[in-house]
Design a protein around this motif. Sequence first.
Motif, mmCIF file in Angstrom:
data_model
loop_
_atom_site.group_PDB
_atom_site.id
_atom_site.type_symbol
_atom_site.label_atom_id
_atom_site.label_comp_id
_atom_site.label_asym_id
_atom_site.label_seq_id
_atom_site.Cartn_x
_atom_site.Cartn_y
_atom_site.Cartn_z
ATOM 1 N N TYR A 142 48.152 42.381 34.117
ATOM 2 C CA TYR A 142 46.718 42.141 34.231
ATOM 3 C C TYR A 142 46.287 41.030 33.285
ATOM 4 C CZ TYR A 142 41.845 43.436 35.073
ATOM 5 O OH TYR A 142 40.520 43.431 35.435
ATOM 6 N N THR A 143 46.930 40.979 32.128
ATOM 7 C CA THR A 143 46.618 39.973 31.124
ATOM 8 C C THR A 143 47.871 39.687 30.305
ATOM 9 O OG1 THR A 143 45.199 39.433 29.237
ATOM 10 C CG2 THR A 143 45.813 41.723 29.492
ATOM 11 N N SER A 144 47.883 38.546 29.652
ATOM 12 C CA SER A 144 49.020 38.215 28.793
ATOM 13 C C SER A 144 48.676 38.400 27.310
ATOM 14 C CB SER A 144 49.473 36.779 29.049
ATOM 15 O OG SER A 144 48.405 35.892 28.791
ATOM 16 N N ASP A 145 47.431 38.710 27.010
ATOM 17 C CA ASP A 145 46.979 38.914 25.638
ATOM 18 C C ASP A 145 47.377 40.316 25.167
ATOM 19 O OD1 ASP A 145 45.687 39.041 23.211
ATOM 20 O OD2 ASP A 145 43.675 38.765 24.008
ATOM 21 N N PRO A 146 48.136 40.430 24.070
ATOM 22 C CA PRO A 146 48.565 41.753 23.600
ATOM 23 C C PRO A 146 47.407 42.666 23.189
ATOM 24 C CG PRO A 146 49.481 40.003 22.201
ATOM 25 C CD PRO A 146 48.692 39.357 23.282
ATOM 26 N N GLU A 147 46.318 42.090 22.664
ATOM 27 C CA GLU A 147 45.154 42.902 22.297
ATOM 28 C C GLU A 147 44.503 43.506 23.540
ATOM 29 O OE1 GLU A 147 43.998 43.856 19.264
ATOM 30 O OE2 GLU A 147 45.843 42.926 18.545
ATOM 31 N N GLU A 148 44.408 42.707 24.579
ATOM 32 C CA GLU A 148 43.827 43.209 25.825
ATOM 33 C C GLU A 148 44.743 44.237 26.477
ATOM 34 O OE1 GLU A 148 42.922 39.732 28.134
ATOM 35 O OE2 GLU A 148 41.069 39.356 27.032
#
Length: 144
Positions: free
Chosen positions: A42-48
Amino acid sequence: MNENRNFNEDFEIEQAGPEDVGCDLFEYELTPEGTYVPKIAYTSDPEEEKLLKKPIRRWGRAWMKWMEAEYPADVDILVCECRWQIIPREIDIEAEERFNELDEIYRKDHPRPTEFNAIRKWEKERLMTLEHQVMEEIVYKRRE
């Protein structure tokens, strides 16, 4: 024809996997129905990614409901931008922090009474005041 032969010996059923179709661009996962589907993040951002593991709680659900009622076209855009599932979780965190701040201020400005009926009234007023303020400050805001 030999009647003693096992049917399964002659006909082995093989299920085609992603390696059989010659596509190695994606990782695939096997669904309960027995088909392979691409595993797309869904996203590549680890926080997201960490946010997505948390459930959408009260404040986030209220924001989603408000957005669907007031700005349905924006909802479609947020879905396409993969923000629709992330923003409500951010709102939950922000609203909970603000609620706790406001609660501390309210308790200092309005000491809790000791009589039962007065406590009931105080609790109800406190919750209504804090919830209204959090909704106005955080929940009822368009996000991008």
